[in-house]
Scaffold this motif. Structure first.
Motif, PDB file in Angstrom:
ATOM      1  N   VAL A   1       0.865  -1.179   0.000  1.00  0.00           N
ATOM      2  CA  VAL A   1       0.000   0.000   0.000  1.00  0.00           C
ATOM      3  C   VAL A   1       0.898   1.225   0.000  1.00  0.00           C
ATOM      4  O   VAL A   1       1.869   1.295   0.766  1.00  0.00           O
ATOM      5  CB  VAL A   1      -0.919   0.001   1.249  1.00  0.00           C
TER       6      VAL A   1
ATOM      7  N   ALA B   1      -3.345   3.716  -1.282  1.00  0.00           N
ATOM      8  CA  ALA B   1      -3.766   2.998  -2.487  1.00  0.00           C
ATOM      9  C   ALA B   1      -3.045   1.657  -2.582  1.00  0.00           C
ATOM     10  O   ALA B   1      -1.833   1.583  -2.391  1.00  0.00           O
ATOM     11  CB  ALA B   1      -3.472   3.836  -3.726  1.00  0.00           C
TER      12      ALA B   1
ATOM     13  N   ARG C   1      -1.190  -1.443  -4.245  1.00  0.00           N
ATOM     14  CA  ARG C   1      -0.292  -1.618  -5.391  1.00  0.00           C
ATOM     15  C   ARG C   1       0.064  -3.093  -5.490  1.00  0.00           C
ATOM     16  O   ARG C   1       0.150  -3.775  -4.471  1.00  0.00           O
ATOM     17  CB  ARG C   1       0.987  -0.792  -5.229  1.00  0.00           C
TER      18      ARG C   1
ATOM     19  N   HIS D   1      -6.161   0.229 -12.607  1.00  0.00           N
ATOM     20  CA  HIS D   1      -7.192  -0.008 -11.585  1.00  0.00           C
ATOM     21  C   HIS D   1      -7.430  -1.500 -11.354  1.00  0.00           C
ATOM     22  O   HIS D   1      -8.564  -1.942 -11.192  1.00  0.00           O
ATOM     23  CB  HIS D   1      -8.503   0.687 -11.996  1.00  0.00           C
TER      24      HIS D   1
ATOM     25  N   ASP E   1      -9.657  -2.894  -8.583  1.00  0.00           N
ATOM     26  CA  ASP E   1     -11.105  -2.743  -8.723  1.00  0.00           C
ATOM     27  C   ASP E   1     -11.752  -3.982  -9.345  1.00  0.00           C
ATOM     28  O   ASP E   1     -12.967  -4.138  -9.292  1.00  0.00           O
ATOM     29  CB  ASP E   1     -11.433  -1.537  -9.616  1.00  0.00           C
TER      30      ASP E   1
END
Length: 174
Positions: A37, A42, A44, A103, A106
């Motif tokens: 992170v 975020a 990774r 992304h 997601d």
């Protein structure tokens, strides 16, 4: 960069990157996704087939990650990471995390509890291994990261996803 210090080695030719890639593709290996992170929180991650055990006492492994990548930057900043060992049905996740798609988190289920050092790929990893960064060593266009193993979470019986000859394969019982 790793350099040889012997005079004899200086006179030897160096294999080309294509020769080396082709040769190493003949050495099949397991597939994992290394996650961490970044400072903004975020997630990774990247697909990695350069993983090996180093020491039992203390439990230590190493992964080799591309220099300049956001996964490497995140794990260095955080000081920790997770190695997600992919199972035989996780080829899609391996391809996703090898792509440049920004992304990727997601598109697959993942979780990170308070004890995790990086996101755990809960449906694609048979085992997740949480590590702290013990040592790093730049070598060519990659950085070797030594990780002290702190926690192992096994989700299912290991039936590993393999990669060799530039193809994904699964473990055969025969």
């Amino acid at each position: 960069m790793l350099e040889s210090t012997t005079t004899a080695a200086a006179a030897l030719p160096t294999a080309t990157p294509d020769e080396f890639r082709t040769t190493m593709s003949g050495f099949p290996t397991g597939v994992c996704v290394v996650t961490s992170v970044d400072g903004a929180g975020a997630p990774r991650g990247m697909t990695c087939s350069s993983l090996c055990s180093v020491s039992l006492d203390p439990p230590t492994l190493l992964v080799c990650l591309r220099s300049g990548g956001n996964t490497l930057a995140a794990l260095l900043e955080r000081g920790g990471f997770t190695v997600n060992l992919l199972h035989e049905e996780a080829q899609g996740a391996a391809q996703l995390f090898a792509s440049g798609y920004p992304h990727r988190f997601d598109l697959i289920p993942w979780e990170q509890d308070a004890d995790a050092l990086g996101p755990h790929l809960v449906r694609h990893a048979h085992t997740s291994v949480d590590c702290t960064v013990a040592l790093t060593q730049p070598v060519g266009d990659h950085v070797t990261v030594f990780g002290r193993v702190h926690r192992i979470v096994q989700r299912r019986s290991p039936s590993p996803l393999l990669y060799g000859l530039r193809r994904f394969r699964t473990w055969s019982s025969s």
